[in-house]
Motif scaffolding. Structure first.
Motif, PDB file in Angstrom:
ATOM      1  N   CYS A 212      23.122 -19.013 -20.765  1.00 19.17           N
ATOM      2  CA  CYS A 212      23.698 -17.818 -20.039  1.00 19.17           C
ATOM      3  C   CYS A 212      25.225 -17.893 -20.545  1.00 19.17           C
ATOM      4  O   CYS A 212      25.976 -17.518 -19.465  1.00 19.17           O
ATOM      5  N   VAL A 213      25.431 -18.247 -21.578  1.00 19.94           N
ATOM      6  CA  VAL A 213      27.081 -18.207 -22.108  1.00 19.94           C
ATOM      7  C   VAL A 213      27.768 -16.659 -21.913  1.00 19.94           C
ATOM      8  O   VAL A 213      27.110 -15.835 -22.428  1.00 19.94           O
ATOM      9  N   LYS A 214      28.567 -16.504 -21.568  1.00 19.78           N
ATOM     10  CA  LYS A 214      29.347 -15.328 -21.635  1.00 19.78           C
ATOM     11  C   LYS A 214      30.835 -15.576 -22.204  1.00 19.78           C
ATOM     12  O   LYS A 214      31.266 -14.388 -22.832  1.00 19.78           O
ATOM     13  N   HIS A 215      31.250 -16.614 -22.402  1.00 17.85           N
ATOM     14  CA  HIS A 215      32.516 -16.841 -23.093  1.00 17.85           C
ATOM     15  C   HIS A 215      32.235 -18.135 -23.899  1.00 17.85           C
ATOM     16  O   HIS A 215      32.023 -19.188 -23.246  1.00 17.85           O
ATOM     17  N   LEU A 216      32.518 -18.206 -25.243  1.00 19.88           N
ATOM     18  CA  LEU A 216      32.330 -19.401 -26.115  1.00 19.88           C
ATOM     19  C   LEU A 216      33.726 -19.646 -26.911  1.00 19.88           C
ATOM     20  O   LEU A 216      34.210 -18.945 -27.477  1.00 19.88           O
ATOM     21  N   THR A 217      34.048 -20.980 -26.880  1.00 20.85           N
ATOM     22  CA  THR A 217      35.279 -21.509 -27.316  1.00 20.85           C
ATOM     23  C   THR A 217      34.623 -22.447 -28.414  1.00 20.85           C
ATOM     24  O   THR A 217      33.857 -23.370 -28.095  1.00 20.85           O
ATOM     25  N   ALA A 218      35.082 -22.226 -29.522  1.00 24.24           N
ATOM     26  CA  ALA A 218      34.610 -22.864 -30.741  1.00 24.24           C
ATOM     27  C   ALA A 218      35.597 -23.107 -31.721  1.00 24.24           C
ATOM     28  O   ALA A 218      36.559 -22.232 -31.909  1.00 24.24           O
ATOM     29  N   GLY A 219      35.655 -24.147 -32.794  1.00 23.83           N
ATOM     30  CA  GLY A 219      36.648 -24.157 -33.647  1.00 23.83           C
ATOM     31  C   GLY A 219      36.235 -23.498 -34.800  1.00 23.83           C
ATOM     32  O   GLY A 219      34.949 -23.089 -35.191  1.00 23.83           O
ATOM     33  N   ASP A 220      37.274 -22.952 -35.634  1.00 19.70           N
ATOM     34  CA  ASP A 220      36.801 -22.069 -36.878  1.00 19.70           C
ATOM     35  C   ASP A 220      36.321 -22.891 -38.060  1.00 19.70           C
ATOM     36  O   ASP A 220      35.649 -22.180 -39.007  1.00 19.70           O
ATOM     37  N   ASN A 221      36.250 -24.153 -38.025  1.00 20.93           N
ATOM     38  CA  ASN A 221      35.713 -25.008 -39.023  1.00 20.93           C
ATOM     39  C   ASN A 221      33.890 -25.550 -38.497  1.00 20.93           C
ATOM     40  O   ASN A 221      33.425 -26.447 -39.157  1.00 20.93           O
ATOM     41  N   LEU A 222      33.594 -24.778 -37.291  1.00 25.02           N
ATOM     42  CA  LEU A 222      32.290 -25.004 -36.775  1.00 25.02           C
ATOM     43  C   LEU A 222      31.241 -24.762 -37.993  1.00 25.02           C
ATOM     44  O   LEU A 222      31.320 -23.779 -38.602  1.00 25.02           O
ATOM     45  N   ARG A 223      30.313 -25.897 -38.095  1.00 27.45           N
ATOM     46  CA  ARG A 223      28.963 -25.352 -38.641  1.00 27.45           C
ATOM     47  C   ARG A 223      27.785 -26.008 -37.975  1.00 27.45           C
ATOM     48  O   ARG A 223      27.984 -26.866 -37.187  1.00 27.45           O
ATOM     49  N   PHE A 224      26.929 -24.965 -37.870  1.00 27.07           N
ATOM     50  CA  PHE A 224      25.862 -25.502 -36.875  1.00 27.07           C
ATOM     51  C   PHE A 224      24.421 -24.786 -37.453  1.00 27.07           C
ATOM     52  O   PHE A 224      24.514 -23.979 -38.491  1.00 27.07           O
ATOM     53  N   GLY A 225      23.374 -25.200 -36.832  1.00 25.34           N
ATOM     54  CA  GLY A 225      21.997 -24.769 -37.119  1.00 25.34           C
ATOM     55  C   GLY A 225      21.605 -25.272 -38.746  1.00 25.34           C
ATOM     56  O   GLY A 225      22.032 -26.040 -39.139  1.00 25.34           O
ATOM     57  N   LYS A 226      20.090 -24.811 -39.065  1.00 23.91           N
ATOM     58  CA  LYS A 226      19.524 -25.607 -40.242  1.00 23.91           C
ATOM     59  C   LYS A 226      20.513 -25.419 -41.205  1.00 23.91           C
ATOM     60  O   LYS A 226      20.736 -24.243 -41.513  1.00 23.91           O
ATOM     61  N   ASN A 227      20.333 -26.495 -42.078  1.00 25.54           N
ATOM     62  CA  ASN A 227      21.410 -26.469 -43.372  1.00 25.54           C
ATOM     63  C   ASN A 227      22.816 -26.052 -43.045  1.00 25.54           C
ATOM     64  O   ASN A 227      23.426 -25.638 -43.984  1.00 25.54           O
ATOM     65  N   ARG A 228      23.188 -26.097 -41.876  1.00 21.02           N
ATOM     66  CA  ARG A 228      24.678 -26.130 -41.360  1.00 21.02           C
ATOM     67  C   ARG A 228      24.871 -24.292 -41.770  1.00 21.02           C
ATOM     68  O   ARG A 228      26.231 -24.334 -42.276  1.00 21.02           O
ATOM     69  N   GLN A 229      24.203 -23.515 -41.723  1.00 16.08           N
ATOM     70  CA  GLN A 229      24.240 -22.205 -42.358  1.00 16.08           C
ATOM     71  C   GLN A 229      25.202 -21.378 -41.118  1.00 16.08           C
ATOM     72  O   GLN A 229      25.637 -20.143 -41.597  1.00 16.08           O
ATOM     73  N   GLY A 230      25.302 -21.734 -40.117  1.00 14.67           N
ATOM     74  CA  GLY A 230      26.077 -21.049 -38.981  1.00 14.67           C
ATOM     75  C   GLY A 230      27.419 -21.420 -39.068  1.00 14.67           C
ATOM     76  O   GLY A 230      27.663 -22.559 -39.342  1.00 14.67           O
ATOM     77  N   ASP A 231      28.334 -20.545 -38.818  1.00 15.81           N
ATOM     78  CA  ASP A 231      29.812 -20.535 -38.997  1.00 15.81           C
ATOM     79  C   ASP A 231      30.391 -19.751 -37.789  1.00 15.81           C
ATOM     80  O   ASP A 231      29.724 -18.954 -37.132  1.00 15.81           O
ATOM     81  N   PHE A 232      31.779 -19.839 -37.722  1.00 13.74           N
ATOM     82  CA  PHE A 232      32.526 -18.866 -36.706  1.00 13.74           C
ATOM     83  C   PHE A 232      32.307 -17.477 -36.938  1.00 13.74           C
ATOM     84  O   PHE A 232      32.296 -16.637 -36.014  1.00 13.74           O
ATOM     85  N   GLY A 233      32.226 -17.167 -38.278  1.00 14.60           N
ATOM     86  CA  GLY A 233      31.774 -15.584 -38.667  1.00 14.60           C
ATOM     87  C   GLY A 233      30.533 -15.104 -37.828  1.00 14.60           C
ATOM     88  O   GLY A 233      30.596 -14.262 -37.650  1.00 14.60           O
ATOM     89  N   LEU A 234      29.449 -15.972 -37.854  1.00 10.78           N
ATOM     90  CA  LEU A 234      28.335 -15.699 -37.738  1.00 10.78           C
ATOM     91  C   LEU A 234      28.617 -15.677 -36.178  1.00 10.78           C
ATOM     92  O   LEU A 234      27.726 -14.310 -35.297  1.00 10.78           O
TER      93      LEU A 234
END
Length: 288
Positions: free
Chosen positions: A94-116
């Motif tokens: 139930c996240v309402k506000h997310l703090t993350a780095g602009d160099n974040l990579r996540f998800g299968k094959n590291r396909q997720g990023d800050f733009g996503l």
């Protein structure tokens, strides 16, 4: 990963606490065990700065309300970035506000990023905030730099990035008791990490779980002279004779004395330990 909980991590979490108070929502940190690199690379992964308990204690001390730790396994590794955000962050946490780095990579094959994250935030009605890099002497503070300094024995440089002396902690277990036969009984502590970021002989400050502080000399390594195989932390505490089996110790590494080496005999090892102890006492200005 928040490995090390260094000054950069602390800055992110302090900002999170401010946002939590402003929004009237609990603050939450999400982490994974093992880290993705440990899961995929095992012994080829970077050395671990903090084991889970150490990381938890450091984060708790900063005042974070909730610590959520997911086991990183095949199911999580194969989850798409979109599914992770929708199913884990939104539906489950139930996240309402997310703090993350602009160099974040996540998800299968590291396909997720800050733009996503920014695109999904608009669709799923949550806010996402980019964190600025924390700098010391015009250099970005990161765990890799801390590891490099520790590996090179540059403890003061590592301390500058961590905001504290580098420490390891654990409960004292029974060892082979060879140290006491040469007048240097040691407290043996499992390090609970695949790879240690430090190795060799160090002058250390020891804090026992009752708050008692002592000085000592420590060896962390494989103990090649006695044909050791696993990495182990052994600490000789100066002028100390209490029974501390089962007690939790925190070992703060103050100065590196030398690298670990194999000696030709146990007597040669004994003589070297005596020299190591004298150097550690000199470092702490202990008069003998």
């Amino acid at each position: 990963n928040f490995d090390g909980v260094h000054l950069g991590h602390q800055a992110v979490l302090k900002n999170l606490l401010k946002k939590s108070e402003a929004l009237g929502l609990p603050s939450m940190l999400v982490a994974f065990e093992p880290s993705a690199k440990e899961f995929f690379l095992n012994k080829k992964a970077p050395a671990r700065l903090t084991n889970f308990r150490e990381k938890f204690s450091l984060i708790k001390s900063l005042g974070i309300d909730q610590f959520v730790c997911f086991r990183f396994n095949d199911a999580l590794a194969s989850m798409s970035a979109e599914s992770f955000v929708e199913k884990i962050l939104i539906d489950y946490l139930c996240v309402k506000h997310l703090t993350a780095g602009d160099n974040l990579r996540f998800g299968k094959n590291r396909q997720g990023d800050f733009g996503l994250l920014k695109r999904l935030a608009q669709q799923l009605n949550f806010n996402v905030e980019n964190t600025e890099s924390y700098m010391v002497d015009e250099e970005r503070v990161n765990s890799s730099s801390v590891r490099t300094f520790l590996a090179n024995g540059e403890l003061d440089a590592a301390k500058q990035l961590l905001g504290r002396a580098y420490c390891m902690s654990g409960r004292v277990i029974h060892g082979d008791k060879k140290g006491r036969t040469i007048g240097f009984p040691t407290a043996n502590i499992p390090i609970k990490r695949i790879i240690s970021p430090v190795s060799g002989v160090f002058a250390v400050e020891v804090t026992i779980e009752n708050g008692l502080k002592q000085f000592g000399v420590a060896n962390i390594g494989h103990r090649p002279t006695v044909n050791g195989t696993r990495t182990q932390l052994e600490v000789h505490i100066f002028n100390f004779s209490q029974d501390i089996y089962g007690k939790r110790l925190t070992i703060a590494f103050s100065k590196k004395i030398r690298d670990e080496k194999k000696f030709d005999s146990f007597d040669a090892l004994k003589n070297q330990i005596q020299l190591d102890a004298e150097k550690a006492k000199e470092h702490f200005d202990i008069i003998t």
